[in-house]
Enzyme design. Structure first.
Site, PDB file in Angstrom:
ATOM      1  N   LYS A   9       0.742  -1.026  -0.086  1.00  0.00           N
ATOM      2  CA  LYS A   9       0.138  -0.019  -0.085  1.00  0.00           C
ATOM      3  C   LYS A   9       0.877   1.325  -0.146  1.00  0.00           C
ATOM      4  CE  LYS A   9      -3.945  -2.174   2.197  1.00  0.00           C
ATOM      5  NZ  LYS A   9      -4.745  -1.887   3.423  1.00  0.00           N
ATOM      6  N   TYR A  49     -12.128  -2.310  -4.058  1.00  0.00           N
ATOM      7  CA  TYR A  49     -12.713  -2.546  -2.565  1.00  0.00           C
ATOM      8  C   TYR A  49     -14.196  -2.652  -2.841  1.00  0.00           C
ATOM      9  CZ  TYR A  49      -8.088  -2.662  -0.151  1.00  0.00           C
ATOM     10  OH  TYR A  49      -6.874  -2.990   0.383  1.00  0.00           O
ATOM     11  N   ASN A 112      -2.049   0.217   6.719  1.00  0.00           N
ATOM     12  CA  ASN A 112      -1.732  -1.043   7.161  1.00  0.00           C
ATOM     13  C   ASN A 112      -0.680  -1.806   6.304  1.00  0.00           C
ATOM     14  OD1 ASN A 112      -3.768  -1.948   5.612  1.00  0.00           O
ATOM     15  ND2 ASN A 112      -4.893  -3.098   7.312  1.00  0.00           N
ATOM     16  N   HIS A 115      -1.729  -5.513   1.437  1.00  0.00           N
ATOM     17  CA  HIS A 115      -3.100  -6.136   1.152  1.00  0.00           C
ATOM     18  C   HIS A 115      -2.909  -7.746   0.742  1.00  0.00           C
ATOM     19  CE1 HIS A 115      -7.189  -7.337  -0.577  1.00  0.00           C
ATOM     20  NE2 HIS A 115      -6.349  -7.905  -1.584  1.00  0.00           N
ATOM     21  N   GLU A 126      -8.951 -11.187  -7.972  1.00  0.00           N
ATOM     22  CA  GLU A 126      -7.866  -9.904  -7.679  1.00  0.00           C
ATOM     23  C   GLU A 126      -6.743  -9.818  -8.644  1.00  0.00           C
ATOM     24  OE1 GLU A 126      -9.362  -9.229  -2.972  1.00  0.00           O
ATOM     25  OE2 GLU A 126      -7.330  -9.825  -3.569  1.00  0.00           O
TER      26      GLU A 126
HETATM   27  P1  GDP Z   1      -7.554  -7.076   5.014  1.00  0.00           P
HETATM   28  O1  GDP Z   1      -8.225  -8.427   4.265  1.00  0.00           O
HETATM   29  O2  GDP Z   1      -6.856  -7.640   6.077  1.00  0.00           O
HETATM   30  O3  GDP Z   1      -7.027  -6.241   4.325  1.00  0.00           O
HETATM   31  O4  GDP Z   1      -8.869  -6.544   5.549  1.00  0.00           O
HETATM   32  P2  GDP Z   1     -10.493  -6.271   4.910  1.00  0.00           P
HETATM   33  O5  GDP Z   1     -10.360  -6.750   3.508  1.00  0.00           O
HETATM   34  O6  GDP Z   1     -11.413  -6.681   5.761  1.00  0.00           O
HETATM   35  O7  GDP Z   1     -10.597  -4.786   4.785  1.00  0.00           O
HETATM   36  C1  GDP Z   1      -9.848  -4.177   3.678  1.00  0.00           C
HETATM   37  C2  GDP Z   1      -8.997  -2.752   4.233  1.00  0.00           C
HETATM   38  O8  GDP Z   1      -9.928  -1.773   4.806  1.00  0.00           O
HETATM   39  C3  GDP Z   1      -8.095  -3.118   5.477  1.00  0.00           C
HETATM   40  O9  GDP Z   1      -6.802  -3.579   5.179  1.00  0.00           O
HETATM   41  C4  GDP Z   1      -8.237  -1.794   6.323  1.00  0.00           C
HETATM   42  O10 GDP Z   1      -7.129  -1.047   5.668  1.00  0.00           O
HETATM   43  C5  GDP Z   1      -9.599  -1.245   5.928  1.00  0.00           C
HETATM   44  N1  GDP Z   1     -10.385  -1.707   7.264  1.00  0.00           N
HETATM   45  C6  GDP Z   1     -11.036  -2.811   7.475  1.00  0.00           C
HETATM   46  N2  GDP Z   1     -11.815  -2.881   8.465  1.00  0.00           N
HETATM   47  C7  GDP Z   1     -11.605  -1.517   8.867  1.00  0.00           C
HETATM   48  C8  GDP Z   1     -12.179  -0.614   9.974  1.00  0.00           C
HETATM   49  O11 GDP Z   1     -13.001  -1.208  10.931  1.00  0.00           O
HETATM   50  N3  GDP Z   1     -11.832   0.587  10.045  1.00  0.00           N
HETATM   51  C9  GDP Z   1     -11.031   1.334   9.084  1.00  0.00           C
HETATM   52  N4  GDP Z   1     -10.919   2.491   9.474  1.00  0.00           N
HETATM   53  N5  GDP Z   1     -10.519   0.483   8.220  1.00  0.00           N
HETATM   54  C10 GDP Z   1     -10.678  -0.860   8.009  1.00  0.00           C
END
Ligand code: GDP
Length: 137
Positions: A9, A49, A112, A115, A126
């Site tokens: 990222k 996303y 973070n 991905h 993807e």
């Molecule tokens: P990943 O697969 O671990 O990347 O998580 P997800 O696919 O659930 O979410 C995609 C991205 O959205 C995550 O990497 C975070 O950067 C963001 N995200 C997910 N959940 C949250 C949340 O509860 N709050 C915020 N601010 N960002 C979130």
């Protein structure tokens, strides 16, 4: 043999962490089958996303993902999807296992650093989102 999509990222790219992160994948036995550095747009980040479109964090997620270039990769190897998720650590860096990429580098749940696809269907979708078949070697 399995393939998964990895993204470094904008926070990882801007802090010059590309080599360190790729090195972790390679040391864990994953191979880079495809790789490019790109600038996402509001449209491409939003579509990528899309599953999160109705979530409260969607706008912040898209603006973060377009805040600078990203590196997208198709990683290949035994158990690549789970192995990559393990190397990444939990979504929230505060909960990420010690020694994982997010524990070591991530600054927040938005920034973070990486991905990774979460299952075989999303991995295939993807990878196809970013790479043509002839770009995966
Ligand atoms: P990943 O697969 O671990 O990347 O998580 P997800 O696919 O659930 O979410 C995609 C991205 O959205 C995550 O990497 C975070 O950067 C963001 N995200 C997910 N959940 C949250 C949340 O509860 N709050 C915020 N601010 N960002 C979130």
């Amino acid at each position: 043999m399995e393939r998964t999509l990895s993204i470094i990222k904008p926070d990882g790219v801007s802090r010059n962490l590309i080599g360190d992160i790729v090195s972790r994948f390679e040391k864990a036995g994953l191979r880079v089958a495809a790789m490019k550095k790109i600038q996402l747009t509001e449209k491409t980040a939003g579509d990528f996303y899309g599953v999160h479109r109705e979530r409260p964090f969607f706008k912040d997620l898209v603006s973060f993902m377009i805040s600078g270039p990203v590196v997208v990769m198709a990683l290949e190897g035994d158990n690549a999807i789970a192995k990559n998720r393990e190397l990444m650590g939990a979504t929230n860096p505060k909960e990420a296992a010690p020694g994982s990429i997010r524990a070591d580098f991530a600054e927040s749940i938005d920034a973070n650093t990486v991905h990774g696809s979460d299952g075989p269907d999303t991995a295939a979708e993807e990878i196809a989102f970013f790479f043509r078949p002839d770009e995966i070697l």
